[in-house]
Design a protein around this motif. Sequence first.
Motif, short mmCIF file in Angstrom:
data_model
loop_
_atom_site.label_atom_id
_atom_site.label_comp_id
_atom_site.label_asym_id
_atom_site.label_seq_id
_atom_site.Cartn_x
_atom_site.Cartn_y
_atom_site.Cartn_z
N CYS A 219 0.81 -1.19 0.03
CA CYS A 219 0.18 -0.08 0.03
C CYS A 219 0.88 1.29 0.05
O CYS A 219 1.24 1.92 1.23
CB CYS A 219 -0.99 0.21 1.36
SG CYS A 219 -2.16 -1.43 1.34
N ALA A 230 -6.46 12.06 4.94
CA ALA A 230 -5.14 11.69 4.80
C ALA A 230 -4.02 12.98 4.73
O ALA A 230 -3.17 12.90 5.49
CB ALA A 230 -4.62 10.87 3.42
N LEU A 235 -0.27 12.48 5.92
CA LEU A 235 0.54 11.34 4.98
C LEU A 235 1.14 11.97 4.04
O LEU A 235 0.52 12.98 3.61
CB LEU A 235 -0.82 10.27 4.49
CG LEU A 235 -1.13 9.61 5.66
CD1 LEU A 235 -2.21 8.65 5.27
CD2 LEU A 235 -0.11 8.79 6.64
N ASP A 239 5.01 7.11 1.15
CA ASP A 239 4.50 6.58 2.47
C ASP A 239 3.91 5.02 2.13
O ASP A 239 3.69 5.05 1.20
CB ASP A 239 3.55 7.01 3.51
CG ASP A 239 4.05 8.42 4.18
OD1 ASP A 239 5.17 8.66 4.15
OD2 ASP A 239 3.27 9.11 4.68
N GLN A 240 4.56 4.04 2.96
CA GLN A 240 3.58 2.99 2.85
C GLN A 240 3.00 2.60 4.26
O GLN A 240 3.74 2.39 5.29
CB GLN A 240 4.99 1.78 2.61
CG GLN A 240 4.08 0.17 2.63
CD GLN A 240 5.03 -0.67 2.29
OE1 GLN A 240 6.36 -0.28 2.03
NE2 GLN A 240 4.84 -2.09 2.36
N ILE A 241 1.54 2.13 3.84
CA ILE A 241 0.65 1.96 5.33
C ILE A 241 0.92 0.42 5.42
O ILE A 241 0.62 -0.47 4.49
CB ILE A 241 -0.97 2.37 4.86
CG1 ILE A 241 -0.90 3.71 4.53
CG2 ILE A 241 -1.65 1.79 5.87
CD1 ILE A 241 -2.03 4.21 3.87
N VAL A 244 -3.47 -0.98 10.25
CA VAL A 244 -4.71 -0.11 10.48
C VAL A 244 -5.04 -0.54 11.81
O VAL A 244 -5.58 -1.81 11.96
CB VAL A 244 -5.70 -0.21 9.50
CG1 VAL A 244 -6.98 0.49 10.02
CG2 VAL A 244 -5.27 0.40 8.13
N LEU A 255 -6.66 -2.76 2.69
CA LEU A 255 -6.90 -1.61 3.19
C LEU A 255 -8.23 -0.88 3.17
O LEU A 255 -8.87 -0.33 4.00
CB LEU A 255 -5.78 -0.86 2.65
CG LEU A 255 -5.81 0.87 3.18
CD1 LEU A 255 -5.38 0.78 4.49
CD2 LEU A 255 -4.66 1.55 2.44
N LEU A 269 -2.92 4.50 12.18
CA LEU A 269 -2.26 3.83 11.24
C LEU A 269 -0.78 3.71 11.45
O LEU A 269 -0.39 4.60 12.17
CB LEU A 269 -2.19 4.65 9.80
CG LEU A 269 -3.72 5.00 9.11
CD1 LEU A 269 -3.38 5.84 7.92
CD2 LEU A 269 -4.36 3.58 8.87
N THR A 270 0.07 2.65 11.25
CA THR A 270 1.45 2.67 11.20
C THR A 270 1.86 2.73 9.78
O THR A 270 1.65 1.84 9.05
CB THR A 270 1.76 1.11 11.70
OG1 THR A 270 1.32 1.04 13.38
CG2 THR A 270 3.30 0.97 11.85
N VAL A 271 2.75 3.77 9.70
CA VAL A 271 3.43 4.14 8.31
C VAL A 271 4.81 3.94 8.15
O VAL A 271 5.58 4.44 9.12
CB VAL A 271 3.12 5.48 8.03
CG1 VAL A 271 3.35 5.99 6.56
CG2 VAL A 271 1.33 5.53 7.92
N ASN A 277 9.21 3.60 11.22
CA ASN A 277 7.63 3.39 11.32
C ASN A 277 7.27 4.56 12.09
O ASN A 277 7.86 5.01 13.30
CB ASN A 277 7.36 2.30 12.30
CG ASN A 277 7.67 0.99 11.19
OD1 ASN A 277 7.83 1.16 10.20
ND2 ASN A 277 7.34 -0.12 11.85
#
Length: 445
Positions: A219, A230, A235, A239-241, A244, A255, A269-271, A277
Amino acid sequence: MMALLYICTIILLFSASIFVHELGHYLAARALGFVVDTFSIGMGPAIWKRRVGETTWQIGGIPFGGFVALPQMDPNAFLETTHNDKKRELPRLPPWKKIVVAVAGATGNIIFAFLLAVVVWLVGKPSSLQEQNAIIGYVATNSPALNLGVAPGDEILTIHQRPVRNWNDILESVALAPEGNIIADVRAADQTVRTLELATRKHPLGVRTLDGIEGMDPCLVAAVMPGSGAEAAQLQAGDQILQVNGLRVFSRGHLSQLVEEFSPQPMQLTVLRAGKNIQATVSAHYDAELKRNLIGIQFNTLSDLDFTTRAHPTPWEQIRAHATALFSFLRALSRPSTSGAAAGAVGGPVMILYMLWLMLKASFILGVWFTGLLNVQLAIINLLPIPILDGGHVVMNLWEWVTRRPAPARLVHALANLFALLFITLFVVLVFRDSARFIAPIFRP
């Protein structure tokens, strides 16, 4: 400009593959004392040619295909033939020499494929998540698989009792399986393994695939929409999600499902950003036109490949994998229960060019890898015992070697003409079918 570069690269890679095949024939023929009339790269009228010694070297106007004219490979070669309007009487050569020349073309392709495989091994091949594992990334809402309790994160272990290593193995196994449902061993997140009957459907490109089940994809954020949740969560593109509300995200489709599940509540979210992270809280808004909740990002669908963790398969592993894929297809084609599915999965020249185009757009090294695959499979196909192919010459000369007399010329020519007509027909059918597969979805409501 890039499109022109891709086209030139495709022509170069194809021409190189044809050149090494014909070069194998040429070198073996010269070493064994054959007369070589013409060495041509490309088909059709010559746009350039030059005579060197007894051989005419030329480039054909059609940049695909090629040939080496060897009159002594013909069963009538010992009779008087003509070349440049001059009669010649050519000596008959022993069958074993003709067999060596016939096999030399495929040998040239294998050597070229090995050299390309060495390049891939040294440089490293970027791979997608679907090449790295057989984990399910998405299960469609209201799909038969969802009703069976299949979920993102489950892993497919076998299909029809055949182990699968990654999603490519899964796609191949389903495409070549008999029509209908397939039997798969699926391991859930709690490590329990169930044997399930999974539904399949026909893909718009003509092959069968799993119904409502897809592999993993990252993602990656390509853009953030102004005024969206977002943007409020800060964001950024790139970024890479990853998660959740603490749940791992297995694909873009997954997602979207998680956003639907947790809306309208804010989500944690952890991005992954610049190797670290970070946490972000985002809220979705309901889009009445699309009838679903959105957080306001556009996905980057062009960067599914992992360029940081490159695969370095050895040249032998690559050659073996390329050959195994074709043998699996030929085996499926020969069985009545799977021949229909295998025939539907065949791609012609249009599909091959399209796949090479996609490979080059993703990465030049993937184009090199795909060219290696084409060369291995070209070598194997050319050695099939079919008239007009190199394998047909091998069979014909084995007959002469064993019986001590050449195969009946009229029979050989009749079979060659018949199979030439069949190959031309097959070529036209595949071009038409491939074209229809690409055009039909445009007009589908």
